[in-house]
Design a protein around this motif. Structure first.
Motif, PDB file in Angstrom:
ATOM      1  N   GLY A 331      -9.036  33.226  -0.834  1.00  0.00           N
ATOM      2  CA  GLY A 331      -8.933  32.676   0.518  1.00  0.00           C
ATOM      3  C   GLY A 331      -9.129  31.181   0.580  1.00  0.00           C
ATOM      4  N   ASP A 332      -8.838  30.478  -0.511  1.00  0.00           N
ATOM      5  CA  ASP A 332      -9.026  29.027  -0.551  1.00  0.00           C
ATOM      6  C   ASP A 332      -7.726  28.244  -0.428  1.00  0.00           C
ATOM      7  N   ARG A 333      -6.591  28.866  -0.842  1.00  0.00           N
ATOM      8  CA  ARG A 333      -5.349  28.102  -0.945  1.00  0.00           C
ATOM      9  C   ARG A 333      -4.179  28.845  -0.309  1.00  0.00           C
ATOM     10  N   ILE A 334      -3.242  28.035   0.191  1.00  0.00           N
ATOM     11  CA  ILE A 334      -1.970  28.536   0.703  1.00  0.00           C
ATOM     12  C   ILE A 334      -0.869  27.972  -0.183  1.00  0.00           C
ATOM     13  N   ALA A 335       0.082  28.794  -0.548  1.00  0.00           N
ATOM     14  CA  ALA A 335       1.295  28.324  -1.222  1.00  0.00           C
ATOM     15  C   ALA A 335       2.465  28.617  -0.304  1.00  0.00           C
ATOM     16  N   CYS A 336       3.367  27.654  -0.168  1.00  0.00           N
ATOM     17  CA  CYS A 336       4.509  27.863   0.714  1.00  0.00           C
ATOM     18  C   CYS A 336       5.730  27.147   0.155  1.00  0.00           C
ATOM     19  N   SER A 337       6.900  27.626   0.572  1.00  0.00           N
ATOM     20  CA  SER A 337       8.155  26.985   0.195  1.00  0.00           C
ATOM     21  C   SER A 337       8.952  26.704   1.454  1.00  0.00           C
ATOM     22  N   THR A 338       9.708  25.629   1.423  1.00  0.00           N
ATOM     23  CA  THR A 338      10.599  25.299   2.525  1.00  0.00           C
ATOM     24  C   THR A 338      12.030  25.627   2.131  1.00  0.00           C
ATOM     25  N   THR A 339      12.928  25.583   3.107  1.00  0.00           N
ATOM     26  CA  THR A 339      14.301  26.022   2.865  1.00  0.00           C
ATOM     27  C   THR A 339      15.070  25.120   1.905  1.00  0.00           C
ATOM     28  N   ASP A 340      14.537  23.928   1.610  1.00  0.00           N
ATOM     29  CA  ASP A 340      15.221  23.055   0.650  1.00  0.00           C
ATOM     30  C   ASP A 340      14.683  23.216  -0.772  1.00  0.00           C
ATOM     31  N   GLY A 341      13.764  24.181  -0.984  1.00  0.00           N
ATOM     32  CA  GLY A 341      13.253  24.450  -2.321  1.00  0.00           C
ATOM     33  C   GLY A 341      11.947  23.778  -2.653  1.00  0.00           C
ATOM     34  N   ALA A 342      11.362  23.001  -1.745  1.00  0.00           N
ATOM     35  CA  ALA A 342      10.075  22.356  -2.017  1.00  0.00           C
ATOM     36  C   ALA A 342       8.957  23.393  -1.970  1.00  0.00           C
ATOM     37  N   VAL A 343       8.078  23.377  -2.966  1.00  0.00           N
ATOM     38  CA  VAL A 343       6.926  24.288  -3.039  1.00  0.00           C
ATOM     39  C   VAL A 343       5.664  23.443  -3.025  1.00  0.00           C
ATOM     40  N   SER A 344       4.700  23.819  -2.182  1.00  0.00           N
ATOM     41  CA  SER A 344       3.438  23.087  -2.110  1.00  0.00           C
ATOM     42  C   SER A 344       2.280  24.054  -2.036  1.00  0.00           C
ATOM     43  N   VAL A 345       1.132  23.608  -2.524  1.00  0.00           N
ATOM     44  CA  VAL A 345      -0.112  24.370  -2.457  1.00  0.00           C
ATOM     45  C   VAL A 345      -1.081  23.562  -1.608  1.00  0.00           C
ATOM     46  N   ARG A 346      -1.709  24.240  -0.622  1.00  0.00           N
ATOM     47  CA  ARG A 346      -2.527  23.544   0.372  1.00  0.00           C
ATOM     48  C   ARG A 346      -3.870  24.234   0.550  1.00  0.00           C
TER      49      ARG A 346
END
Length: 464
Positions: A331-346
Motif C-alpha cells: 500500500g505504498d506505491r501506485i503504478a500507472c500507464s497512460t495511453t501514449d505508453g508512459a509508465v510511472s510509479v508514484r
C-alpha cells in the motif's frame, strides 16, 4: 433526566453538544416580546439571566464552543452578537437592513457567522466583532443554511426552489469570496431545510408544500455536482426540519406532527466516488480502506472507502489519459500507464512521482505489481500503437517487461509480433502468462529464461 423551567413558550432550540450548552428562544405573544436563555445540557441549570428582546426572536444561533450567540427579533431589526457567560453585547449589526433576517448559522470553528435575509442575501460576518467578510445572493429569500464539516463550503436553501453550494475562498486580508459551485434543482417548493452529511459528500434538502419531499444530492469535493438528486423520499407535507444522524446513515426529519427516520444506508450502496469524467482504471490498496481511481482528465485520485472522502487529487496532469493502474501489496506505491505508453510509479500517500519507466512506445495494457517486489508491464512496442489514436490490434508489435522496482532495471524482456493485451506472473514468480491481440490462446513462459512453457488454447466444439 431534568426539567428546565421556561419563562414563555419555546420557539427555537440550538445545541452546542461539545460544550454541553443549549440556547432556547422563548416568546411572550401577548406582549410581542421574546428572550433567549442558555442552559447546561448536563443538569438543566440556567446559565446567566435571560437576554430580553424588544420583539419575538426570529432567528438565533449558538457557537460550537457555546460561549457566543447571535440573535435577531422582529421585522427589520439589527443582528445582535453577545457572550453567553455574562450576556455582554459584542456587536449590533445593521448591514442587512431594511431586510429581515431569517436564519443564522456559525461555522464549525465558530469564526464566521452566516446571516440569511429575505432580500436573498447571505452575509458572512466575523463572529468576534461582526465585521462583514463577504456576501452571496439568491434571487429570493434564503431560509436555510448549513456549513460543511470543515467550514469550507456553505449550503443555502431558498424560496426560489433551489439549494446552492458555495465555496468559501479565504483571502489574505481575512475576507471571504463566496464562489457558487452548484445549483441543486428539482424542488417544487421553497427549500426550507438543508444539511451536509458528516463526511461532506452528501447534501440533504427538505422542501415546503406543494413539494413535501426530502432529497439527497452528491456534492463530494473535487468535482462540480450535476445538480440532480440521487435519492428522493416523499413525505407529503412541508418539511420543517431535516438532518443527517452523526454517522450519516439515516436522515431525521420533522413534518407537521410527524417525526421521520429514513435509513439511507439501505437505500443506496455505501459510498459513491464521482469524478468529472470517465474512469478508465481503479484499484484498491492493500488495506481495502482506500481506492485509487484514474480519470480521463489525466489525474489520479485517492478515496476513502469508509466515507467516500477524496483524500487527494494529483496536482500535475499525467500528459495523457490513464490506461491502467495497480497498487503494491504494502500500500505504498501506485503504478500507472497512460495511453501514449508512459509508465510511472508514484507514492500512494500523496501521488508524488517516484520514477518513470521508459520501454514502451505504444499503449500499455498491463501494469501490475507481482512477486518479489517486481513490476510487470505489457502492451505495444511499436510507434503505431493505440496512444496515437489506434487500437491495440493496429499496433505493429508487442512487448512485456519485468522490472526490478528497487533500481528500475529490467529483469526480463519479451518481444512479440503482436501487442500483448493481458499478462500476469504466478505467485512463485517462475512463470509468465501472456495473451496477444487477435489470438485465442494463453502462452506460458518460464522466468527468468523466457522460454516457452506451454500454451492454453480452447478446443473447437465437436459437432454432434
Amino acid at each position: 433526566q431534568y426539567t428546565a423551567p421556561l419563562h414563555g413558550s419555546a420557539t427555537a432550540l440550538r445545541v452546542a453538544a461539545a460544550a454541553e450548552r443549549a440556547l432556547v428562544a422563548v416568546a411572550d405573544p401577548q406582549h410581542h416580546r421574546g428572550a433567549l436563555q442558555v442552559f447546561s445540557t448536563r443538569d438543566g441549570r440556567a446559565l446567566g439571566s435571560p437576554i430580553e428582546h424588544a420583539g419575538l426572536v426570529l432567528a438565533a444561533a449558538l457557537s460550537p464552543c457555546g460561549r457566543f450567540a447571535a440573535s435577531t427579533s422582529g421585522l427589520r431589526s439589527p443582528l445582535r452578537l453577545w457572550r453567553t457567560d455574562d450576556q455582554a453585547s459584542l456587536a449590533s449589526i445593521d448591514a442587512h437592513l431594511p431586510a429581515t433576517l431569517r436564519v443564522l448559522e456559525y461555522s464549525p470553528d465558530g469564526a464566521v457567522l452566516a446571516a440569511a435575509a429575505d432580500d436573498g442575501a447571505v452575509r458572512l460576518h466575523a463572529a468576534d466583532d461582526g465585521r462583514l467578510l463577504g456576501t452571496l445572493r439568491h434571487p429570493r429569500a434564503v431560509v436555510a443554511l448549513a456549513f460543511d464539516p470543515v467550514g469550507e463550503r456553505l449550503l443555502t436553501g431558498s424560496r426560489d426552489a433551489t439549494a446552492r453550494t458555495w465555496q468559501l475562498d479565504r483571502r489574505a486580508d481575512g475576507s471571504i469570496e463566496p464562489r457558487e459551485l452548484s445549483v441543486l434543482v428539482g424542488h417544487e417548493g421553497p427549500v426550507q431545510c438543508v444539511a451536509f452529511a458528516p463526511n461532506g459528500q452528501l447534501a440533504l434538502t427538505g422542501a415546503a408544500a406543494p413539494d413535501g419531499a426530502l432529497r439527497i444530492f452528491d456534492v463530494g469535493g473535487g468535482r462540480t455536482p450535476d445538480g440532480e438528486a440521487i435519492r428522493r423520499y416523499e413525505v407529503g407535507q412541508s418539511i420543517d426540519m431535516a438532518t443527517f444522524d452523526a454517522r450519516g446513515e439515516r436522515v431525521l426529519a420533522v413534518a407537521g406532527q410527524r417525526a421521520l427516520s429514513w435509513e439511507i444506508g439501505r437505500s443506496f450502496g455505501v459510498v459513491t466516488l464521482r469524478q468529472p469524467g470517465a474512469v478508465p482504471a481503479v484499484a484498491f490498496d492493500g488495506s481495502q480502506q482506500r481506492v485509487v481511481t484514474a480519470g480521463d482528465d489525466e489525474r489520479l485520485r485517492l478515496w476513502s472507502t469508509r466515507d467516500g472522502r477524496n483524500e487527494w487529487t494529483s496536482g500535475e496532469r499525467l500528459g495523457n489519459p490513464v490506461r491502467t493502474l495497480d497498487v503494491d501489496g504494502s500500500g505504498d506505491r501506485i503504478a500507472c500507464s497512460t495511453t501514449d505508453g508512459a509508465v510511472s510509479v508514484r507514492r500512494l500517500r500523496d501521488g508524488g512521482l517516484l520514477y518513470g519507466l521508459d520501454a514502451h512506445r505504444g499503449s500499455v495494457a498491463v501494469v501490475r505489481f507481482v512477486a518479489d517486489d517486481r513490476l510487470l508491464t505489457a502492451g505495444s512496442a511499436g510507434e503505431t500503437g493505440a496512444g496515437a489514436g489506434r487500437s491495440d490490434s493496429d499496433a505493429s508489435s508487442g512487448l512485456v517487461v519485468l522490472w526490478n522496482t528497487n533500481d528500475q532495471s529490467p529483469l526480463a524482456r519479451l518481444e512479440r509480433p503482436r501487442p500483448v493485451i493481458a499478462a500476469d506472473v504466478d505467485r512463485a514468480g517462475s512463470r509468465l502468462a501472456t495473451v496477444e491481440a487477435g489470438e485465442g490462446a494463453v502462452r506460458l513462459w518460464s522466468l527468468p529464461e523466457l522460454q516457452p512453457a506451454g500454451e492454453l488454447r480452447r478446443e473447437p466444439a465437436t459437432p454432434r
